[in-house]
Design a protein around this motif. Structure first.
Motif, PDB file in Angstrom:
ATOM      1  N   ALA A 153       0.827  -1.218   0.000  1.00 37.18           N
ATOM      2  CA  ALA A 153       0.000   0.000   0.000  1.00 37.18           C
ATOM      3  C   ALA A 153       0.859   1.265   0.000  1.00 37.18           C
ATOM      4  CB  ALA A 153      -0.942  -0.004   1.193  1.00 37.18           C
ATOM      5  N   ASN A 154       2.009   1.205   0.679  1.00 36.35           N
ATOM      6  CA  ASN A 154       2.915   2.354   0.642  1.00 36.35           C
ATOM      7  C   ASN A 154       3.689   2.411  -0.678  1.00 36.35           C
ATOM      8  OD1 ASN A 154       2.473   3.639   3.111  1.00 36.35           O
ATOM      9  ND2 ASN A 154       3.761   2.154   4.201  1.00 36.35           N
ATOM     10  N   ARG A 155       4.018   1.232  -1.195  1.00 40.25           N
ATOM     11  CA  ARG A 155       4.858   1.172  -2.394  1.00 40.25           C
ATOM     12  C   ARG A 155       4.079   1.517  -3.657  1.00 40.25           C
ATOM     13  NH1 ARG A 155       6.178  -4.389  -2.719  1.00 40.25           N
ATOM     14  NH2 ARG A 155       4.558  -4.376  -4.312  1.00 40.25           N
ATOM     15  N   ASP A 156       2.846   0.973  -3.737  1.00 41.61           N
ATOM     16  CA  ASP A 156       2.083   1.114  -4.984  1.00 41.61           C
ATOM     17  C   ASP A 156       0.772   1.859  -4.817  1.00 41.61           C
ATOM     18  OD1 ASP A 156       4.025  -0.469  -6.269  1.00 41.61           O
ATOM     19  OD2 ASP A 156       3.020  -2.294  -5.609  1.00 41.61           O
ATOM     20  N   GLY A 157       0.467   2.286  -3.596  1.00 44.23           N
ATOM     21  CA  GLY A 157      -0.778   3.014  -3.357  1.00 44.23           C
ATOM     22  C   GLY A 157      -0.501   4.495  -3.161  1.00 44.23           C
ATOM     23  N   ILE A 158      -1.399   5.304  -3.644  1.00 44.01           N
ATOM     24  CA  ILE A 158      -1.250   6.767  -3.556  1.00 44.01           C
ATOM     25  C   ILE A 158      -1.949   7.242  -2.284  1.00 44.01           C
ATOM     26  CG2 ILE A 158      -1.767   8.962  -4.699  1.00 44.01           C
ATOM     27  CD1 ILE A 158      -2.109   7.115  -7.326  1.00 44.01           C
ATOM     28  N   GLY A 159      -1.218   7.902  -1.405  1.00 46.51           N
ATOM     29  CA  GLY A 159      -1.772   8.330  -0.123  1.00 46.51           C
ATOM     30  C   GLY A 159      -2.315   9.752  -0.184  1.00 46.51           C
ATOM     31  N   ILE A 160      -3.618   9.880   0.075  1.00 51.63           N
ATOM     32  CA  ILE A 160      -4.247  11.214   0.087  1.00 51.63           C
ATOM     33  C   ILE A 160      -4.767  11.463   1.495  1.00 51.63           C
ATOM     34  CG2 ILE A 160      -6.077  12.670  -0.853  1.00 51.63           C
ATOM     35  CD1 ILE A 160      -6.131  10.845  -3.320  1.00 51.63           C
ATOM     36  N   CYS A 161      -4.376  12.584   2.082  1.00 55.89           N
ATOM     37  CA  CYS A 161      -4.839  12.924   3.433  1.00 55.89           C
ATOM     38  C   CYS A 161      -5.724  14.160   3.396  1.00 55.89           C
ATOM     39  CB  CYS A 161      -3.649  13.176   4.346  1.00 55.89           C
ATOM     40  SG  CYS A 161      -4.152  13.704   5.995  1.00 55.89           S
ATOM     41  N   LEU A 162      -6.921  14.049   3.970  1.00 56.61           N
ATOM     42  CA  LEU A 162      -7.783  15.219   4.139  1.00 56.61           C
ATOM     43  C   LEU A 162      -7.605  15.738   5.564  1.00 56.61           C
ATOM     44  CD1 LEU A 162      -9.223  13.336   1.918  1.00 56.61           C
ATOM     45  CD2 LEU A 162     -11.214  14.785   2.339  1.00 56.61           C
ATOM     46  N   VAL A 163      -7.366  17.034   5.668  1.00 59.21           N
ATOM     47  CA  VAL A 163      -7.220  17.635   6.998  1.00 59.21           C
ATOM     48  C   VAL A 163      -8.570  17.610   7.704  1.00 59.21           C
ATOM     49  CG1 VAL A 163      -6.587  19.717   8.285  1.00 59.21           C
ATOM     50  CG2 VAL A 163      -5.375  19.140   6.157  1.00 59.21           C
ATOM     51  N   GLY A 164      -8.571  17.114   8.940  1.00 65.14           N
ATOM     52  CA  GLY A 164      -9.821  17.053   9.707  1.00 65.14           C
ATOM     53  C   GLY A 164      -9.864  15.770  10.523  1.00 65.14           C
ATOM     54  N   ASP A 165     -10.753  15.749  11.488  1.00 70.26           N
ATOM     55  CA  ASP A 165     -10.956  14.545  12.300  1.00 70.26           C
ATOM     56  C   ASP A 165     -12.366  14.033  12.032  1.00 70.26           C
ATOM     57  OD1 ASP A 165     -11.336  12.564  14.135  1.00 70.26           O
ATOM     58  OD2 ASP A 165     -10.556  13.692  15.841  1.00 70.26           O
ATOM     59  N   PHE A 166     -12.459  13.071  11.124  1.00 67.36           N
ATOM     60  CA  PHE A 166     -13.773  12.607  10.677  1.00 67.36           C
ATOM     61  C   PHE A 166     -14.348  11.508  11.563  1.00 67.36           C
ATOM     62  CE2 PHE A 166     -11.587  13.968   6.579  1.00 67.36           C
ATOM     63  CZ  PHE A 166     -11.930  15.290   6.780  1.00 67.36           C
ATOM     64  N   HIS A 168     -15.427  12.769  14.263  1.00 72.15           N
ATOM     65  CA  HIS A 168     -16.390  13.689  14.872  1.00 72.15           C
ATOM     66  C   HIS A 168     -17.058  14.615  13.871  1.00 72.15           C
ATOM     67  CE1 HIS A 168     -14.685  12.278  18.582  1.00 72.15           C
ATOM     68  NE2 HIS A 168     -13.485  12.660  18.200  1.00 72.15           N
ATOM     69  N   THR A 169     -16.356  14.962  12.807  1.00 73.33           N
ATOM     70  CA  THR A 169     -16.936  15.898  11.833  1.00 73.33           C
ATOM     71  C   THR A 169     -16.885  15.244  10.455  1.00 73.33           C
ATOM     72  OG1 THR A 169     -14.783  16.909  11.382  1.00 73.33           O
ATOM     73  CG2 THR A 169     -16.111  17.907  13.145  1.00 73.33           C
ATOM     74  N   VAL A 170     -17.367  15.966   9.470  1.00 73.42           N
ATOM     75  CA  VAL A 170     -17.299  15.457   8.094  1.00 73.42           C
ATOM     76  C   VAL A 170     -16.424  16.404   7.276  1.00 73.42           C
ATOM     77  CG1 VAL A 170     -19.530  14.287   8.153  1.00 73.42           C
ATOM     78  CG2 VAL A 170     -19.420  16.697   7.489  1.00 73.42           C
ATOM     79  N   PRO A 171     -15.899  15.916   6.155  1.00 78.75           N
ATOM     80  CA  PRO A 171     -15.094  16.802   5.302  1.00 78.75           C
ATOM     81  C   PRO A 171     -15.946  17.963   4.793  1.00 78.75           C
ATOM     82  CG  PRO A 171     -14.895  14.497   4.607  1.00 78.75           C
ATOM     83  CD  PRO A 171     -15.990  14.548   5.613  1.00 78.75           C
ATOM     84  N   THR A 172     -15.313  19.068   4.457  1.00 83.34           N
ATOM     85  CA  THR A 172     -16.048  20.185   3.878  1.00 83.34           C
ATOM     86  C   THR A 172     -16.454  19.826   2.440  1.00 83.34           C
ATOM     87  OG1 THR A 172     -14.142  21.293   2.886  1.00 83.34           O
ATOM     88  CG2 THR A 172     -14.613  21.802   5.207  1.00 83.34           C
ATOM     89  N   PRO A 217     -17.531   9.996   4.333  1.00 78.92           N
ATOM     90  CA  PRO A 217     -18.585   9.446   3.462  1.00 78.92           C
ATOM     91  C   PRO A 217     -18.056   8.596   2.311  1.00 78.92           C
ATOM     92  CG  PRO A 217     -18.213  11.747   2.930  1.00 78.92           C
ATOM     93  CD  PRO A 217     -17.275  11.415   4.065  1.00 78.92           C
ATOM     94  N   MET A 218     -17.508   7.430   2.641  1.00 81.79           N
ATOM     95  CA  MET A 218     -16.887   6.589   1.608  1.00 81.79           C
ATOM     96  C   MET A 218     -17.908   6.088   0.583  1.00 81.79           C
ATOM     97  SD  MET A 218     -14.156   5.371   0.362  1.00 81.79           S
ATOM     98  CE  MET A 218     -12.789   5.275   1.492  1.00 81.79           C
ATOM     99  N   ALA A 219     -19.091   5.660   1.072  1.00 80.98           N
ATOM    100  CA  ALA A 219     -20.089   5.128   0.125  1.00 80.98           C
ATOM    101  C   ALA A 219     -20.527   6.223  -0.849  1.00 80.98           C
ATOM    102  CB  ALA A 219     -21.295   4.583   0.895  1.00 80.98           C
TER     103      ALA A 219
END
Ligand SMILES: [Zn+2]
Length: 227
Positions: A153-166, A168-172, A217-219
């Motif tokens: 996952a580190n070698r071949d997966g692209i890591g995207i981080c959204l700032v926030g603590d989901f 408790h909250t949801v992404p903007t 909200p992955m789905a």
């Protein structure tokens, strides 16, 4: 006789005057209160309605990648084949790529921020702003999803981080718009289907984690991807 003729002329003039006055008043009402279709006069005497403006798609070498920031494209001599996307939250209320870079150096003793992309929430970077990190520019493995077989996952997966603590909250809304645009670009460029778009915790082989938070909200995200 002359008097009679003058009287007829006077009456006719006054009738014509009243007729045109009424026409003017009616026209005024319509144009003031009703939206009228836009009319232009052609070179002849006819009037034509303006059709909806048609904008031709730009034909260029990168037409499939219109409006994609240049720094999303890795240097061609370094670009490698990526097979998956792993989505994270920062589990913090604020942050940006530089802040996570410092944290990951000082606390984790990594060579810098572990993600390829960081999407801001309007605190320490713009709401929905996408920062590209040195890992993506150099096309080197990430440090965001440990525990998988052969560290795939580190070698071949692209890591995207959204700032926030989901947790408790949801992404903007803007974070989600940016994430969608970025994922669609990565899907197209590397042929990644949505079955290979993972949240950190559902990445096959990943260590147990709540990331990217139970309220992410992955789905809904997946329902907005075409393939
Ligand atoms: Zn994570």
């Amino acid at each position: 006789m002359q008097l009679l003729t003058d009287e007829i002329k006077r009456r006719m003039f006054s009738r014509v005057f009243i007729f045109f006055s009424c026409l003017f008043a009616l026209g005024g009402c319509v144009s003031n209160d009703e939206p009228m279709p836009e009319i232009v006069h052609s070179s002849g005497s006819e009037s034509i309605l303006i059709p909806p403006r048609v904008v031709s798609p730009k034909r260029s070498q990168g037409s499939a990648y219109n409006n994609i920031p240049r720094d999303w494209f890795p240097p061609s001599q370094l670009e490698k084949k990526w097979v998956a996307v792993v989505i994270h939250h920062s589990a913090t209320e604020n942050g940006n790529a530089a802040i996570f870079d410092r944290m990951h150096r000082e606390h984790n003793h990594w060579e810098g921020v572990g993600y390829d992309f960081v999407i801001g929430n309007g605190t320490d970077s713009g709401d929905g702003e996408i920062e590209v990190t040195f890992r993506w520019r150099k096309q080197i493995p990430g440090a965001h999803c440990g525990g998988t077989a052969n560290n795939w996952a580190n070698r071949d997966g692209i890591g995207i981080c959204l700032v926030g603590d989901f947790s408790h909250t949801v992404p903007t809304a803007r974070q989600m718009q940016s994430l969608l645009k970025l994922i669609r670009f990565l899907q197209k460029r590397y042929g990644i289907s949505k079955s290979r778009i993972y949240g950190h915790k559902t990445t096959p082989g990943a260590r147990i984690t709540d990331c990217p938070g139970r309220r992410f909200p992955m789905a809904r995200l997946k329902s907005m991807l075409n393939y």
